[in-house]
Design a protein around this motif. Structure first.
Motif, PDB file in Angstrom:
ATOM      1  N   ASN A  20      65.229  62.094  17.253  1.00 32.21           N
ATOM      2  CA  ASN A  20      66.002  63.261  16.825  1.00 32.21           C
ATOM      3  C   ASN A  20      66.631  63.978  18.015  1.00 32.21           C
ATOM      4  OD1 ASN A  20      65.278  62.724  14.197  1.00 32.21           O
ATOM      5  ND2 ASN A  20      63.638  64.245  14.145  1.00 32.21           N
ATOM      6  N   ALA A  21      65.872  64.126  19.114  1.00 32.18           N
ATOM      7  CA  ALA A  21      66.407  64.784  20.311  1.00 32.18           C
ATOM      8  C   ALA A  21      67.571  63.974  20.894  1.00 32.18           C
ATOM      9  CB  ALA A  21      65.302  64.957  21.349  1.00 32.18           C
ATOM     10  N   ILE A  22      67.437  62.645  20.904  1.00 30.43           N
ATOM     11  CA  ILE A  22      68.516  61.786  21.420  1.00 30.43           C
ATOM     12  C   ILE A  22      69.763  61.922  20.548  1.00 30.43           C
ATOM     13  CG2 ILE A  22      69.210  59.378  21.755  1.00 30.43           C
ATOM     14  CD1 ILE A  22      66.255  58.844  22.561  1.00 30.43           C
ATOM     15  N   ASN A  23      69.581  61.914  19.220  1.00 37.62           N
ATOM     16  CA  ASN A  23      70.729  62.051  18.314  1.00 37.62           C
ATOM     17  C   ASN A  23      71.423  63.388  18.490  1.00 37.62           C
ATOM     18  OD1 ASN A  23      70.337  59.514  17.235  1.00 37.62           O
ATOM     19  ND2 ASN A  23      69.080  60.252  15.540  1.00 37.62           N
ATOM     20  N   GLN A  24      70.647  64.468  18.646  1.00 36.60           N
ATOM     21  CA  GLN A  24      71.254  65.787  18.870  1.00 36.60           C
ATOM     22  C   GLN A  24      72.020  65.813  20.192  1.00 36.60           C
ATOM     23  OE1 GLN A  24      68.018  68.580  18.640  1.00 36.60           O
ATOM     24  NE2 GLN A  24      68.554  69.116  16.532  1.00 36.60           N
ATOM     25  N   ALA A  25      71.453  65.211  21.231  1.00 36.22           N
ATOM     26  CA  ALA A  25      72.132  65.176  22.530  1.00 36.22           C
ATOM     27  C   ALA A  25      73.422  64.371  22.434  1.00 36.22           C
ATOM     28  CB  ALA A  25      71.203  64.586  23.587  1.00 36.22           C
ATOM     29  N   GLU A  26      73.398  63.234  21.722  1.00 38.64           N
ATOM     30  CA  GLU A  26      74.605  62.414  21.537  1.00 38.64           C
ATOM     31  C   GLU A  26      75.694  63.213  20.819  1.00 38.64           C
ATOM     32  OE1 GLU A  26      75.612  59.157  22.080  1.00 38.64           O
ATOM     33  OE2 GLU A  26      73.845  58.520  23.191  1.00 38.64           O
ATOM     34  N   LYS A  27      75.305  63.981  19.787  1.00 42.24           N
ATOM     35  CA  LYS A  27      76.283  64.796  19.053  1.00 42.24           C
ATOM     36  C   LYS A  27      76.900  65.848  19.967  1.00 42.24           C
ATOM     37  CE  LYS A  27      74.373  64.405  14.409  1.00 42.24           C
ATOM     38  NZ  LYS A  27      73.583  65.088  13.377  1.00 42.24           N
ATOM     39  N   GLU A  28      76.068  66.505  20.781  1.00 46.23           N
ATOM     40  CA  GLU A  28      76.604  67.535  21.679  1.00 46.23           C
ATOM     41  C   GLU A  28      77.537  66.917  22.711  1.00 46.23           C
ATOM     42  OE1 GLU A  28      75.138  70.858  24.890  1.00 46.23           O
ATOM     43  OE2 GLU A  28      73.888  70.502  23.122  1.00 46.23           O
ATOM     44  N   ILE A  29      77.193  65.742  23.234  1.00 48.07           N
ATOM     45  CA  ILE A  29      78.052  65.058  24.212  1.00 48.07           C
ATOM     46  C   ILE A  29      79.397  64.712  23.573  1.00 48.07           C
ATOM     47  CG2 ILE A  29      78.309  62.915  25.532  1.00 48.07           C
ATOM     48  CD1 ILE A  29      75.217  63.093  26.000  1.00 48.07           C
ATOM     49  N   ALA A  30      79.361  64.275  22.322  1.00 50.88           N
ATOM     50  CA  ALA A  30      80.597  63.895  21.628  1.00 50.88           C
ATOM     51  C   ALA A  30      81.516  65.092  21.386  1.00 50.88           C
ATOM     52  CB  ALA A  30      80.257  63.226  20.302  1.00 50.88           C
ATOM     53  N   ILE A  65      71.285  68.023  29.074  1.00 52.22           N
ATOM     54  CA  ILE A  65      71.429  68.181  27.620  1.00 52.22           C
ATOM     55  C   ILE A  65      70.228  67.553  26.915  1.00 52.22           C
ATOM     56  CG2 ILE A  65      72.788  67.476  25.604  1.00 52.22           C
ATOM     57  CD1 ILE A  65      75.283  67.632  27.459  1.00 52.22           C
ATOM     58  N   LEU A  66      69.868  66.338  27.320  1.00 53.35           N
ATOM     59  CA  LEU A  66      68.736  65.634  26.706  1.00 53.35           C
ATOM     60  C   LEU A  66      67.435  66.415  26.895  1.00 53.35           C
ATOM     61  CD1 LEU A  66      67.523  63.136  25.307  1.00 53.35           C
ATOM     62  CD2 LEU A  66      67.275  62.124  27.575  1.00 53.35           C
ATOM     63  N   GLN A  67      67.213  66.918  28.102  1.00 55.23           N
ATOM     64  CA  GLN A  67      65.978  67.664  28.375  1.00 55.23           C
ATOM     65  C   GLN A  67      65.915  68.945  27.560  1.00 55.23           C
ATOM     66  OE1 GLN A  67      66.178  68.023  32.614  1.00 55.23           O
ATOM     67  NE2 GLN A  67      65.326  65.990  32.977  1.00 55.23           N
ATOM     68  N   SER A  68      67.050  69.631  27.378  1.00 51.77           N
ATOM     69  CA  SER A  68      67.034  70.861  26.582  1.00 51.77           C
ATOM     70  C   SER A  68      66.739  70.542  25.112  1.00 51.77           C
ATOM     71  CB  SER A  68      68.345  71.627  26.726  1.00 51.77           C
ATOM     72  OG  SER A  68      69.393  70.956  26.062  1.00 51.77           O
ATOM     73  N   LYS A  69      67.291  69.449  24.605  1.00 49.12           N
ATOM     74  CA  LYS A  69      67.026  69.062  23.208  1.00 49.12           C
ATOM     75  C   LYS A  69      65.560  68.658  23.042  1.00 49.12           C
ATOM     76  CE  LYS A  69      71.250  69.689  21.993  1.00 49.12           C
ATOM     77  NZ  LYS A  69      71.606  70.941  21.360  1.00 49.12           N
ATOM     78  N   MET A  70      64.994  67.980  24.036  1.00 55.89           N
ATOM     79  CA  MET A  70      63.588  67.587  23.971  1.00 55.89           C
ATOM     80  C   MET A  70      62.695  68.823  23.986  1.00 55.89           C
ATOM     81  SD  MET A  70      63.490  64.258  26.477  1.00 55.89           S
ATOM     82  CE  MET A  70      61.710  64.209  26.523  1.00 55.89           C
ATOM     83  N   ALA A  71      63.025  69.780  24.836  1.00 60.54           N
ATOM     84  CA  ALA A  71      62.224  71.002  24.935  1.00 60.54           C
ATOM     85  C   ALA A  71      62.263  71.784  23.622  1.00 60.54           C
ATOM     86  CB  ALA A  71      62.719  71.864  26.090  1.00 60.54           C
ATOM     87  N   LYS A  72      63.432  71.855  22.989  1.00 63.86           N
ATOM     88  CA  LYS A  72      63.540  72.560  21.716  1.00 63.86           C
ATOM     89  C   LYS A  72      62.719  71.895  20.623  1.00 63.86           C
ATOM     90  CE  LYS A  72      68.053  74.691  22.344  1.00 63.86           C
ATOM     91  NZ  LYS A  72      69.473  74.607  22.026  1.00 63.86           N
ATOM     92  N   ARG A  73      62.528  70.580  20.715  1.00 58.52           N
ATOM     93  CA  ARG A  73      61.768  69.836  19.711  1.00 58.52           C
ATOM     94  C   ARG A  73      60.286  69.720  20.080  1.00 58.52           C
ATOM     95  NH1 ARG A  73      63.356  67.824  15.579  1.00 58.52           N
ATOM     96  NH2 ARG A  73      65.494  67.918  14.939  1.00 58.52           N
ATOM     97  N   GLY A  74      59.874  70.365  21.169  1.00 59.58           N
ATOM     98  CA  GLY A  74      58.463  70.365  21.540  1.00 59.58           C
ATOM     99  C   GLY A  74      57.986  69.080  22.197  1.00 59.58           C
ATOM    100  N   ILE A  75      58.896  68.328  22.794  1.00 60.21           N
ATOM    101  CA  ILE A  75      58.522  67.093  23.492  1.00 60.21           C
ATOM    102  C   ILE A  75      58.370  67.432  24.974  1.00 60.21           C
ATOM    103  CG2 ILE A  75      59.196  64.735  24.047  1.00 60.21           C
ATOM    104  CD1 ILE A  75      61.023  64.834  21.569  1.00 60.21           C
ATOM    105  N   SER A  76      57.228  67.087  25.534  1.00 57.27           N
ATOM    106  CA  SER A  76      56.980  67.408  26.934  1.00 57.27           C
ATOM    107  C   SER A  76      57.797  66.503  27.859  1.00 57.27           C
ATOM    108  CB  SER A  76      55.490  67.231  27.250  1.00 57.27           C
ATOM    109  OG  SER A  76      55.284  67.413  28.630  1.00 57.27           O
ATOM    110  N   LEU A  77      58.371  67.109  28.899  1.00 57.49           N
ATOM    111  CA  LEU A  77      59.140  66.329  29.872  1.00 57.49           C
ATOM    112  C   LEU A  77      58.226  65.574  30.834  1.00 57.49           C
ATOM    113  CD1 LEU A  77      61.930  68.937  30.684  1.00 57.49           C
ATOM    114  CD2 LEU A  77      61.992  67.064  29.047  1.00 57.49           C
TER     115      LEU A  77
END
Length: 163
Positions: A20-30, A65-77
């Motif tokens: 989900n975080a990757i898909n959100q990052a891809e959408k923002e990049i697009a 962008i990817l790290q911010s989306k991961m952080a919002k989804r509660g995934i630890s970096l």
């Protein structure tokens, strides 16, 4: 009721949340203006992320962008292990990021030593990529959890099967 209480220490990553975080990052990049006409992409290949972009600057922006989306989804970096940036086809750059799952042997030994040095009446043993901690007192087990949460370990720990 058994007189021994226990819990397991694991380090797992929710791969559905990662997707989900990757898909959100891809959408923002697009949709972002500064990425118009760019060859930036993020792909998840089993246990590895592959990030491709035009140059080092855009690659760093994609990672932000990817790290911010991961952080919002509660995934630890802490679960990411960054590889070196390398050249790819047609003038682009690529970075491979390994997704870490499980407690590796070195960190498991460090955790065992920390638990032993805490002088709490608990036992810990390594079981593959997780650690089982047992003890008579639930308070001691919770003290171990609190100690490990405060410790600055290079991986994100979860505590499961608390009995």
């Amino acid at each position: 009721m058994s007189s021994e209480n226990s819990f397991d220490i694991v380090s797992k990553l929710d791969m559905q949340e990662m997707n989900n975080a990757i898909n959100q990052a891809e959408k923002e990049i697009a949709t972002r203006f500064d990425f118009k006409g760019s060859k930036s992409s993020i792909t998840l290949d089993k246990e590895e992320l592959v990030v491709v972009s035009d140059d080092d600057f855009k690659l760093q922006n994609v990672l932000d962008i990817l790290q911010s989306k991961m952080a919002k989804r509660g995934i630890s970096l802490k679960n990411l292990e960054y590889g070196k940036v390398e050249g790819a086809s047609s003038g682009t750059v690529r970075q491979r990021i390994k997704v870490k799952q499980g407690v590796d042997q070195d960190n498991a030994k460090k955790i065992n030593i920390m638990i032993r040095d805490s002088k709490l009446k608990v036992k810990s043993q390594i079981q593959g990529d997780q650690i089982r901690v047992t003890g008579k007192s639930k308070d001691d087990l919770q003290a171990v959890m609190a100690m490990l949460r405060k410790a600055d370990l290079p991986l994100d720990l979860q505590f499961i099967n608390f009995r």
